[in-house]
Design a protein around this motif. Structure first.
Motif, short mmCIF file in Angstrom:
data_model
loop_
_atom_site.label_atom_id
_atom_site.label_comp_id
_atom_site.label_asym_id
_atom_site.label_seq_id
_atom_site.Cartn_x
_atom_site.Cartn_y
_atom_site.Cartn_z
N HIS A 19 33.51 46.48 46.00
CA HIS A 19 33.96 45.74 44.81
C HIS A 19 35.15 44.86 45.20
N ILE A 20 35.02 43.57 44.94
CA ILE A 20 36.11 42.62 45.22
C ILE A 20 36.60 42.04 43.90
N ALA A 21 37.90 42.01 43.71
CA ALA A 21 38.50 41.42 42.51
C ALA A 21 39.35 40.23 42.94
N VAL A 22 39.20 39.10 42.24
CA VAL A 22 39.87 37.87 42.69
C VAL A 22 40.68 37.22 41.57
N ILE A 23 41.93 36.90 41.87
CA ILE A 23 42.70 36.02 40.98
C ILE A 23 42.52 34.62 41.54
N MET A 24 41.78 33.83 40.80
CA MET A 24 41.40 32.48 41.26
C MET A 24 42.53 31.53 40.85
N ASP A 25 43.54 31.41 41.71
CA ASP A 25 44.71 30.63 41.31
C ASP A 25 44.84 29.36 42.16
N GLY A 26 45.40 28.32 41.54
CA GLY A 26 45.71 27.10 42.28
C GLY A 26 44.93 25.87 41.85
N ASN A 27 44.17 25.98 40.79
CA ASN A 27 43.39 24.81 40.33
C ASN A 27 44.30 23.64 39.95
N THR A 194 44.31 33.83 45.54
CA THR A 194 44.47 32.54 46.20
C THR A 194 45.70 31.85 45.59
N GLY A 195 46.08 30.74 46.19
CA GLY A 195 47.12 29.89 45.58
C GLY A 195 48.55 30.23 45.98
N GLY A 196 48.71 31.24 46.85
CA GLY A 196 50.04 31.46 47.42
C GLY A 196 50.98 32.40 46.67
N GLU A 197 50.74 32.63 45.38
CA GLU A 197 51.65 33.54 44.65
C GLU A 197 51.32 34.98 45.03
N LYS A 198 52.38 35.78 45.08
CA LYS A 198 52.17 37.19 45.44
C LYS A 198 52.51 38.08 44.27
N TYR A 214 45.27 41.33 49.19
CA TYR A 214 45.19 40.24 50.17
C TYR A 214 45.59 38.93 49.48
N PHE A 215 46.55 38.25 50.08
CA PHE A 215 47.03 37.00 49.48
C PHE A 215 46.81 35.85 50.45
N THR A 216 46.34 34.74 49.94
CA THR A 216 46.16 33.56 50.80
C THR A 216 46.74 32.33 50.10
N ASP A 217 47.23 31.39 50.94
CA ASP A 217 47.77 30.14 50.38
C ASP A 217 46.67 29.16 49.98
N ASP A 229 35.34 35.41 54.40
CA ASP A 229 35.15 36.22 55.60
C ASP A 229 36.48 36.61 56.24
N ALA A 230 37.47 35.71 56.15
CA ALA A 230 38.80 36.06 56.70
C ALA A 230 39.38 37.24 55.93
N ALA A 231 39.19 37.24 54.62
CA ALA A 231 39.69 38.35 53.79
C ALA A 231 38.93 39.64 54.12
#
Ligand code: IPE
Ligand code: IPE
Ligand code: MG
Length: 256
Positions: A19-27, A194-198, A214-217, A229-231
């Motif tokens: 199960h993966i949960a994603v905050i889709m941020d940065g639009n 995504t979007g850099g906020e932690k 897992y946080f990505t910019d 895949d990196a995540a």
């Protein structure tokens, strides 16, 4: 109860998350960087959703939970909120058949009572269309808040006590869990923002107690299969201990 808080999965810590949960941020920032109004990022974000849903289907992920609109996002300018709502209706309509074809079961979690009748109807139609599918479960969190979820579960407990169905002493973690959103599914193994906020921004609070973060910019509209895949690689290199020692987990893995 399948949430199983604090339950170690069967040893193999190299396997992919179920199960993966994603905050889709940065639009918004994605659009502004291109000199566009911030809400222009949202339709491009929908394309990223399509890409990631297909990537999860390809990789055999069981559940994908996407944070689409938080209970706090109503605080945004009214124009942006209504554009997001329109986009939500149009996307559900447009994507329904493709989701169905891919065997995806769509569910919306959150307080849908605040949505227009039209949107509520649209959600109900897509949920019904895809209800029997056995592929990826796609959960869209809309007007969702982790605090709302725990509060509505507590209210259900209080109603049961008031109705004389249970005594307060009987309330335990597993009973409260059963009253939360998606109590029938496993908790997220991997959380991606995504979007850099932690920060968690009131997403799944209870359910992420033991989730790997897992946080990505990368901004959400740019998120693709390679970024996923990196995540996933990062996840597979972690040791999930659930309170135990690293040695215990290692021994358990070797024994199985
Ligand atoms: C996430 O992107 C989408 C929603 C919250 C609906 P944002 O709109 O928050 O994008 P940024 O954070 O402003 O860049
Ligand atoms: C979280 O993003 C909600 C969604 C992605 C739907 P926000 O952009 O609303 O979060 P904050 O306000 O930066 O914490
Ligand atoms: Mg944001």
């Amino acid at each position: 109860m399948t949430h199983g808080t604090s339950q170690a999965p069967e040893s193999d810590d190299k396997r992919l998350p179920r199960h993966i949960a994603v905050i889709m941020d940065g639009n918004g920032r994605w659009a502004k960087r291109r000199g566009l109004p911030r809400y222009a990022g949202h339709p491009v974000g929908v394309e990223a959703v399509r890409r990631i849903v297909e990537a999860c289907v390809d990789r055999g992920i069981s559940v994908l939970t996407l944070f689409a609109f938080s209970s706090e996002n109503w605080r945004r300018p009214q124009k942006e909120v209504s554009l997001i709502m329109d986009l939500f209706i149009r996307s559900l309509k447009k994507e329904a058949r493709r989701l169905h074809r891919n065997g995806v079961r769509l569910r919306v979690i959150g307080d849908r009572a605040a949505f227009s009748d039209k949107l509520q109807r649209q959600i109900g139609e897509v949920e019904a269309l895809t209800a029997e599918n056995s592929g990826l479960v796609l959960q869209v969190a809309a007007n969702y808040g982790g605090r709302w979820d725990i509060t509505q579960a507590a209210r259900q407990m209080a109603e049961k006590v008031q109705a004389g169905e249970i005594d307060p002493e009987q309330i335990d973690e597993s009973m409260l869990e059963d009253a939360l959103s998606f109590a029938d599914l496993d908790e997220p193994d991997l959380f991606i923002r995504t979007g850099g906020e932690k920060r968690i921004s009131n997403f799944l609070l209870w359910q992420c107690a033991y989730t790997e973060l897992y946080f990505t910019d990368i901004l959400w509209p740019d998120f693709d299969g390679a970024a996923l895949d990196a995540a996933l690689t990062d996840f597979t290199n972690r040791q999930r201990r659930f309170g135990r020692t690293g040695e215990q987990v290692q021994d358990q893995a070797e024994a199985s």
